[in-house]
Design an enzyme around this catalytic site. Structure first.
Site, mmCIF file in Angstrom:
data_model
loop_
_atom_site.group_PDB
_atom_site.id
_atom_site.type_symbol
_atom_site.label_atom_id
_atom_site.label_comp_id
_atom_site.label_asym_id
_atom_site.label_seq_id
_atom_site.Cartn_x
_atom_site.Cartn_y
_atom_site.Cartn_z
ATOM 1 N N ARG A 1 0.676 -1.184 -0.002
ATOM 2 C CA ARG A 1 -0.450 -0.079 -0.180
ATOM 3 C C ARG A 1 0.723 1.276 -0.087
ATOM 4 N NH1 ARG A 1 -5.795 -1.712 3.267
ATOM 5 N NH2 ARG A 1 -5.945 -3.753 2.450
ATOM 6 N N ASP B 1 -14.231 8.734 11.124
ATOM 7 C CA ASP B 1 -13.174 7.644 11.059
ATOM 8 C C ASP B 1 -12.605 7.778 11.608
ATOM 9 O OD1 ASP B 1 -13.657 4.264 9.549
ATOM 10 O OD2 ASP B 1 -11.742 5.331 9.150
#
Length: 298
Positions: free
Chosen positions: A48, A159
């Protein structure tokens, strides 16, 4: 004149991640998010982060670690990249069955006999990802607690990832997601996309008015205020080690009404005598009432 062919320069692959650099990423992510990257997550981190390194024209893992340490915007981008955001509408349906079967009828009964303040409901969806959970809650609550009867519903969806929060704010999903939603809710609250939005569905304006979004890091809890009647924090604590989990749970409970409910994911639990909760059903908890407190909602 001889024709010259320009060969485009391909992004350079980053050099391998060293043990020292991985340890640096572990410390950074743990300090910022309370998430411990085990050695098994090394390949995930490399995959990633490598995408971001290519965007930065071949920056090394070590150089990017230093950049993330110094630059808050890049640090948030790194955390965004490492978070997993798989979710569904009506995920773990027994939680919503509990609300519909027991909790909401009890609230309605008390709301009918109490003051207008008794018809105000606050809900926190912590780790809301792309919005399926808070909008599921919005459908269930609005259906059972209608505005016409004076019910005021506020859902805070939070979040760690700014990227998924932006997607959640759009309240827009592939139309295939409709299969996850019971038909009465689907017909009552979701809009089917047409024209440029064909193949998508969107939450209707009534639902969108109930949900607000905010970036909140459970590792520090900054920016939160007030208490909530329901707190959903499902499949988030599995990424924390024991001490980070304990801190996060204390923050969750600190924002839970004395007569509220905390919902965790199917692989999470608060078993053991150390937690100030009682089990309502597996993965659903209520605060332990102290002497003098009653069992009412407020």
């Amino acid at each position: 004149m001889e024709e010259v062919h320009v060969v485009p320069r391909l992004p350079q692959e980053p050099s391998p991640l060293t043990d020292k650099e991985f340890a640096g990423y572990q410390r950074l992510v743990y300090r910022e998010a309370g998430i411990w990257l085990s050695p098994a997550k090394r390949a995930l981190l490399m995959g990633r982060v490598s995408r971001r390194l290519r965007e930065l024209e071949g920056l090394s893992f070590g150089a990017y670690l230093r950049l993330a340490e110094e630059d808050e915007v890049e640090r948030v981008r790194l955390l965004d990249a490492l978070c997993t955001h798989e979710t569904h509408f009506f995920r773990e349906p027994r939680h919503f069955e509990l609300l519909e079967r027991e909790v909401l009828p009890r609230w309605r009964e008390r709301g009918d006999t109490g003051s207008g303040e008794g018809r105000r409901v606050r809900v926190w969806s912590a780790g809301c990802s792309t919005g399926e959970e808070p909008f599921t809650l919005a459908m269930v609550l609005r259906h059972h607690l209608p505005a016409a009867e004076g019910w005021n519903i506020e859902i805070l969806a939070t979040d760690l990832s700014t990227r998924v929060l932006e997607r959640a704010r759009q309240a827009l999903w592939p139309v295939e997601k409709a299969e996850e939603i019971p038909k009465p809710y689907l017909r009552g609250y979701m809009l089917k996309g047409v024209g440029s939005q064909e193949g998508k569905m969107k939450a209707g304006p009534e639902l969108r008015s109930l949900v607000r979004f905010q970036r909140v890091n459970l590792n520090d809890g900054a920016g939160l205020s007030g208490r909530f009647d329901l707190v959903f924090c499902r499949n988030v604590l599995i990424y924390f080690d024991a001490s980070s989990k304990a801190r996060a749970v204390e923050r969750l409970l600190g924002h839970l009404s004395p007569h509220g409910l905390l919902f965790l994911g199917h692989a999470e639990s608060l078993s053991g005598p150390g937690w100030r909760v009682r089990t309502v059903m597996p993965t659903v908890y209520a605060p332990r009432l102290t002497a003098g407190e009653t069992g009412g909602r407020r």
